[in-house]
Scaffold this active site. Structure first.
Site, PDB file in Angstrom:
ATOM      1  N   ASP A 215      -1.475 -17.609   2.563  1.00 53.09           N
ATOM      2  CA  ASP A 215      -1.652 -18.895   3.379  1.00 53.09           C
ATOM      3  C   ASP A 215      -1.980 -18.597   4.706  1.00 53.09           C
ATOM      4  O   ASP A 215      -1.520 -17.883   5.166  1.00 53.09           O
ATOM      5  CB  ASP A 215      -0.514 -19.939   3.378  1.00 53.09           C
ATOM      6  CG  ASP A 215      -0.697 -21.307   3.825  1.00 53.09           C
ATOM      7  OD1 ASP A 215      -1.431 -22.232   3.295  1.00 53.09           O
ATOM      8  OD2 ASP A 215      -0.233 -21.632   4.823  1.00 53.09           O
ATOM      9  N   GLU A 275       2.683   0.538  -3.929  1.00 51.47           N
ATOM     10  CA  GLU A 275       3.783   1.081  -4.343  1.00 51.47           C
ATOM     11  C   GLU A 275       4.022   0.566  -5.619  1.00 51.47           C
ATOM     12  O   GLU A 275       4.618   1.131  -6.569  1.00 51.47           O
ATOM     13  CB  GLU A 275       5.102   1.106  -3.598  1.00 51.47           C
ATOM     14  CG  GLU A 275       5.044   1.693  -2.124  1.00 51.47           C
ATOM     15  CD  GLU A 275       6.231   1.300  -1.466  1.00 51.47           C
ATOM     16  OE1 GLU A 275       7.053   1.045  -1.754  1.00 51.47           O
ATOM     17  OE2 GLU A 275       6.080   1.212  -0.160  1.00 51.47           O
TER      18      GLU A 275
END
Length: 565
Positions: A215, A275
Site C-alpha cells: 500500500d 530467500e
C-alpha cells in the site's frame, strides 16, 4: 450445473515458475464485503474460504487480500494496530492458515496487503513514541516542532483533507499523517523501523504467503528537511489521486513522497524475498504525474519490486484508444525491463463501469483490452459480474473520506458494498444479518447465482477470457508493439517465443476494418464477440475485440471463428 472450463486447472509449470507473477491475473478480495460466515454482517476469512471455489472457477492465478490485521477500523484495516495478528472481526491466525492451505490446494496463490507507510495511532509503537521525546521509539514516527507562530512545520496536505500534521499535546510537537490523523506516518529514516518492517514481512512469508501488495509504496520516505511542496499549476491538476474538491490536488508533491531513499529499502525488501521461493510484490504508486516513471524506477533492474501499478487507468479520464496508447508508451519510455500491473477498479475508486459510463458491450471490450496489455492484470471482486457503483445514502456511509467531502465526493463505500451471491435474498447471500453496508438492489439481478448457468453472462465471459489468455502466452508475457491507435480503435501486437498475437479493439458503435500482415493467422473472437474476415481483411463490429494468433512453427492455420469459444 456449475461452469467448468477445461483450461481451468493450474498449469504445473506456473506453480514452480519463479516468474509466475509476470502476466498473472490477480483477483482482489475486500474481506469485509466478500462473505460473512458468522452472522455479524461483516465478511471474514472463513467466508472467503467458503467462496474459494468461485475464485478458482475464474481461472485466476492469485488473490490480493486487502488488510485483515488487528485494527480500530477507522480506515477499515488500513490503520494497523498489530501487524502480526488477525483482527477478531475477520477471525484468527488459524483461519488465515486454513485460507492459505485451501487456496494453495486449489492452485491459487495469496498476496496480502501490507500497509507499511503508517500505522494506527493505537499501535503500541505510536503509543510509546508519543509519550515523550526520549523513549526508545521516540524517533519511530515523523515528528517536528511547530513554526515560531505555532503553525505546522510545512505546507504538506493530507489526502483525506486538511493539513498533513496533527498537534500532539504530550510531546508538544506535530506528527505527520498523509491520511487520517489517526494514521501517523512511520519514520523510514530510522534503521530500527526499517528492520522491524522487514521482520513483519518475514513473519507472513513464514506463514506461507506468496507475496505482498504494498500500500502507498511511494509514501514510505518523506523529505528529511521537511521542505514545502511547490504549487501545481491549475491546468496540471487532476483527480487521479484525490477527488477534484480536495485541495491536495493543488500541490506538486515533491517532498512528501517519491524520495530517492525509498529505492534502498525496496532493495532490502527484495533481498529478503529472495530467500523464499516464487514470491512477488506489487506496489501501489499513488502519484498523478510521475506514476509511470516511478513504476519503472521501482520495478526495473530486477532488484526492487516485481510489479507496480499507478493510477493511470483508475481515474476518470476515459480510456480511449489514444489514451491507452499514451499510457503504454509512457510506461515503456522509462524502462524496458519494468513490469506493470493494470487495473480499472479497486476498493478505493468508483467502479469503472459507472465511472466511464460503459454499456455491457463496452465493459466486455475493455475487459478484453485489460487482459491483453503488457503487464499483469488485477480485477476487483464483482468486476466479473459487471457490477455498477452502488449509490449509498449519506446515513449509511461508513467511509470517513466520503463523509468529509460529501456531497461532491461520496467516498469509497459505493465500490465496497457486499458481494452478491444470490438474487432471492435481500442481502444477496452475503450475510444472514444486516450487512455493514447495504446491498445495492440493482446488484441482486447480477448475482453469481443468476449468472452461473447463463453462457452469455458477464461471469462466464470473464472465465472464457482468462482461460483464453492462458492458451496464448504472448498475451501474458509477451512484448508490446503498437500498430494503430485513435480515439475509437486500438490495435497492437504481443509477441513471445515466436508466437505473435495481434489484438484489436473497436471502442465505438461503428464497424471498423483493418488488414492483417501476410502470414497464417488464426482469428478468434471470444463469445460474445464476432468478426468478419475476407482473406487478411478483418471487419470488427462496434464494441468488439478480436485476436489474431500466428506461430513461427506455422501450427496456426488460416481460420475464422464467429464468436464461439
Amino acid at each position: 450445473m456449475t461452469y467448468q472450463d477445461p483450461n481451468m486447472t493450474q498449469d504445473t509449470a506456473l506453480i514452480t515458475d519463479p516468474d509466475w507473477w509476470r502476466g498473472a491475473v490477480i483477483y482482489q478480495i475486500y474481506p469485509r464485503s466478500y462473505q460473512d460466515s458468522n452472522g455479524d454482517g461483516i465478511g471474514d476469512l472463513a467466508g472467503i474460504i467458503q467462496r474459494l471455489p468461485h475464485v478458482a472457477s475464474l481461472g485466476v492465478d492469485a488473490i490480493w487480500l486487502s488488510p485483515f490485521f488487528t485494527s480500530p477500523m477507522l480506515d477499515f484495516g488500513y490503520d494497523v494496530s498489530d501487524y502480526r495478528d488477525v483482527d477478531p472481526m475477520f477471525g484468527t491466525l488459524a483461519d488465515f492458515d486454513a485460507l492459505i492451505a485451501k487456496a494453495h490446494e486449489l492452485g491459487i496463490k495469496i498476496i496480502i496487503d501490507l500497509v507499511l507507510s503508517h500505522t494506527s495511532d493505537q499501535h503500541p509503537w505510536f503509543v510509546e513514541s508519543r509519550a515523550d521525546r526520549s523513549n526508545d521509539k521516540a524517533d519511530w514516527y515523523v515528528w517536528a516542532d511547530a513554526k515560531p507562530d505555532g503553525t505546522p512545520p510545512n505546507n504538506w496536505l493530507s489526502i483525506f483533507g486538511g493539513p498533513a500534521w496533527q498537534w500532539d499535546t504530550a510531546r508538544m510537537q506535530y506528527y505527520l499523517h498523509n491520511f487520517l490523523a489517526e494514521q501517523p506516518d512511520l519514520n523510514f529514516h530510522n534503521a530500527e523501523v526499517r528492520q522491524e518492517l522487514l521482520d513483519v514481512a518475514r513473519f507472513w512469508l513464514e506463514r506461507g504467503v506468496d507475496g505482498f501488495r504494498l500500500d502507498t509504496v511511494n509514501f514510505y520516505y518523506c523529505d528529511a528537511e521537511l521542505r514545502d511542496n511547490p504549487p501545481l499549476p491549475e491546468d496540471q491538476r487532476n483527480d487521479n489521486i484525490a477527488p477534484a474538491v480536495n485541495p491536495y490536488n493543488h500541490q506538486d508533491h515533491l517532498h512528501d513522497k517519491n524520495q530517492p531513499e525509498n529505492l534502498g529499502f525496496l532493495r532490502d525488501l527484495r533481498d529478503l524475498l529472495n530467500e523464499y521461493d516464487a514470491i512477488t510484490t506489487v506496489g501501489e504508486v499513488g502519484d498523478s504525474h510521475r506514476g509511470s516513471e516511478i513504476q519503472a524506477e521501482y520495478t526495473g533492474g530486477g532488484d526492487k519490486l516485481h510489479m507496480a501499478y499507478d493510477f493511470a487507468l483508475l481515474g476518470h479520464v476515459h480510456p480511449t484508444g489514444t489514451r491507452i496508447a499514451e499510457v503504454m508508451a509512457k510506461a515503456e519510455s522509462f524502462s524496458q525491463d519494468s513490469w506493470g500491473c493494470w487495473a480499472y477498479s479497486n476498493h478505493d475508486v468508483e467502479r469503472h463501469g459507472s465511472r466511464w459510463a460503459l454499456s455491457d458491450a463496452a465493459q466486455r471490450t475493455y475487459a478484453a483490452l485489460l487482459m491483453s496489455l503488457r503487464g499483469s492484470a488485477c480485477i476487483y471482486q464483482g468486476e466479473e459480474l459487471g457490477l455498477p457503483e452502488a449509490d449509498v445514502a449519506f446515513d449509511d456511509l461508513q467511509d470517513p473520506y466520503g463523509i468529509r467531502f460529501w456531497p461532491k465526493f461520496k467516498g469509497r463505500d459505493g465500490c465496497r458494498t457486499p458481494m452478491v451471491w444470490k438474487s432471492d435474498n435481500q442481502n444477496g447471500g452475503f450475510s444472514d444479518s444486516k450487512p455493514w453496508l447495504p446491498v445495492a438492489s440493482e446488484h441482486l439481478a447480477l448475482s453469481v447465482e443468476a449468472q452461473e448457468d447463463a453462457s452469455g453472462s458477464m461471469l462466464n465471459f470473464y472465465r472464457r477470457l482468462i482461460a483464453f489468455r492462458k492458451t496464448v502466452p504472448a498475451l501474458a508475457k509477451g512484448d508490446f508493439t503498437l500498430i494503430h491507435a485513435d480515439d475509437t480503435h486500438i490495435r497492437f501486437e504481443r509477441s513471445h517465443n515466436g508466437t505473435r498475437a495481434i489484438c484489436a479493439f473497436n471502442l465505438s458503435d461503428e464497424d471498423q476494418s483493418f488488414e492483417l500482415p501476410s502470414g497464417a493467422w488464426k482469428v478468434e473472437a471470444k463469445a460474445p464477440f464476432t468478426v468478419s474476415r475476407d482473406g487478411n481483411s478483418v471487419t470488427l463490429p462496434g464494441w468488439q475485440a478480436v485476436f489474431a494468433v500466428s506461430s513461427g512453427s506455422n501450427t496456426a492455420q488460416n481460420s475464422e471463428e464467429s464468436g464461439h469459444g
